[in-house]
Design an enzyme around this catalytic site. Structure first.
Site, PDB file in Angstrom:
ATOM      1  N   CYS A 189       3.100   0.583  -3.672  1.00  8.90           N
ATOM      2  CA  CYS A 189       2.532   0.996  -2.390  1.00  8.90           C
ATOM      3  C   CYS A 189       3.506   1.943  -1.672  1.00  8.90           C
ATOM      4  O   CYS A 189       3.791   3.018  -2.184  1.00  8.90           O
ATOM      5  CB  CYS A 189       2.193  -0.242  -1.565  1.00  8.90           C
ATOM      6  SG  CYS A 189       1.311   0.100  -0.048  1.00  8.90           S
ATOM      7  N   ASP A 237      -9.019   2.096  -5.471  1.00  8.36           N
ATOM      8  CA  ASP A 237      -8.110   2.498  -4.386  1.00  8.36           C
ATOM      9  C   ASP A 237      -8.346   3.961  -4.016  1.00  8.36           C
ATOM     10  O   ASP A 237      -7.521   4.837  -4.292  1.00  8.36           O
ATOM     11  CB  ASP A 237      -6.670   2.272  -4.847  1.00  8.36           C
ATOM     12  CG  ASP A 237      -5.640   2.533  -3.756  1.00  8.36           C
ATOM     13  OD1 ASP A 237      -6.023   2.694  -2.591  1.00  8.36           O
ATOM     14  OD2 ASP A 237      -4.444   2.581  -4.105  1.00  8.36           O
ATOM     15  N   HIS A 268      -6.042  -1.698  -4.929  1.00  6.56           N
ATOM     16  CA  HIS A 268      -4.663  -1.413  -4.529  1.00  6.56           C
ATOM     17  C   HIS A 268      -3.919  -2.743  -4.446  1.00  6.56           C
ATOM     18  O   HIS A 268      -4.405  -3.706  -3.879  1.00  6.56           O
ATOM     19  CB  HIS A 268      -4.698  -0.727  -3.156  1.00  6.56           C
ATOM     20  CG  HIS A 268      -3.349  -0.336  -2.635  1.00  6.56           C
ATOM     21  ND1 HIS A 268      -2.869   0.960  -2.720  1.00  6.56           N
ATOM     22  CD2 HIS A 268      -2.393  -1.050  -2.006  1.00  6.56           C
ATOM     23  CE1 HIS A 268      -1.678   1.016  -2.153  1.00  6.56           C
ATOM     24  NE2 HIS A 268      -1.361  -0.190  -1.728  1.00  6.56           N
TER      25      HIS A 268
END
Length: 299
Positions: A189, A237, A268
């Site tokens: 991330c 995502d 995600h």
């Protein structure tokens, strides 16, 4: 009374995972997130079921114990002259390796050095690498023990200084007495973005970069990226995936050494085994590919 024996639990709808992603990345606040979850009550989903599926439970995320005799884990300080001065990270080393071995920087999400990221560092040590996971929140006292507070703390910090802290951490690990000159980096991330940033900022010092669902580096830096990179994306995502085509064009123009994997049908954060977004099959595949990538380019 009707028996519920044998009934399958109701699946969590995709919009709940999308809302969690917005919440985790500061696009909506906790109150809005909880209100949206409450709207799913008509589907027969209680708040306790939803929050237990979406919010992290770090007791589930330990694959390698800190007491495992095959590793040694300590905290070490390093200096970041262009960042927050004194910083700290979690160093996990294999105990069954004589002499120096190759190093991997492990970069956390947007909430500090939580237990999941520490466990990723231990997994790498178990695989024979020296892994170092900096805590961006150390200048503010370190990861506070919960992600909500950690996210607020990290959002309050100077972005440029944070990036310089990770550059300094890469140098610290590369120069560490227990490591060779080969350096890899993996991040998730926000950490995926930082890995991309490192590939653009210190391309001659980073030998292998593996960002998981990370956004590209700043446009003015992208021409510096040459790889090797292994990029992992979650098929659902769209927020991150929408950035990939433009970034890939630059990598192709650079003649960069890269490979990208898109894991269909997962969200995600699919590698994070502390939340309901975890997809075991795809996470294990992505991790085995990452270890193979590091074996190829660092050993």
């Amino acid at each position: 009374m009707k028996s519920t024996q044998g009934l399958e639990p109701r699946p969590i709808p995709q919009e709940a995972f999308d809302w969690y992603d917005e919440y985790a990345h500061g696009l909506i606040d906790r109150r809005t997130f909880m209100a949206r979850l409450a709207s799913l009550a008509s589907l027969g989903l209680s708040m306790s079921v939803l929050t237990s599926a979406l919010l992290p439970n770090y007791a589930q995320a330990e694959q390698v114990s800190f007491n495992d005799p095959a590793i040694k884990a300590t905290y070490e300080n390093f200096i970041s002259p262009q960042g927050h001065a004194e910083c700290q990270g979690y160093l996990a080393s294999p105990t069954n390796v004589d002499g120096k071995t190759h190093a991997v920087l492990v970069i956390h999400e947007n909430r500090g050095l939580n237990p999941y990221i520490k466990d990723v560092a231990r997994r790498l040590a178990k695989a024979g690498f020296v892994a170092f996971a900096p805590d961006a929140l150390h200048p503010l006292g370190g990861y506070p023990g919960n992600d909500d507070e950690g996210k607020s703390m990290q959002a309050s910090m100077d972005k440029a200084k944070l990036e310089n802290d990770f550059i300094a951490a890469a140098k610290f690990l590369k120069d560490h007495e227990s490591t060779t000159s080969k350096l890899g980096a993996v991040g998730f991330c926000y950490g995926g973005y930082i890995v991309n940033m490192l590939a653009a900022s210190i391309p001659d010092q980073l030998d292998a970069a593996a960002p998981f669902y990370g956004s590209p580096p700043a446009e003015e830096l992208r021409a510096n990226v040459k790889g090797p990179l292994m990029l992992h994306f979650a098929g659902l995502d769209t927020r991150i995936n929408d950035t990939w085509p433009e970034y890939e064009k630059v990598l192709k123009a650079n003649g960069a050494d890269y490979v990208a994997h898109i894991y269909q049908g997962v969200n995600h954060g699919f590698h994070n085994d502390s939340t309901g977004r975890y997809a075991e099959e795809q996470a294990e595949l992505a991790w085995s590919r990452t270890l193979g990538f590091f074996e190829k380019h660092l050993r």
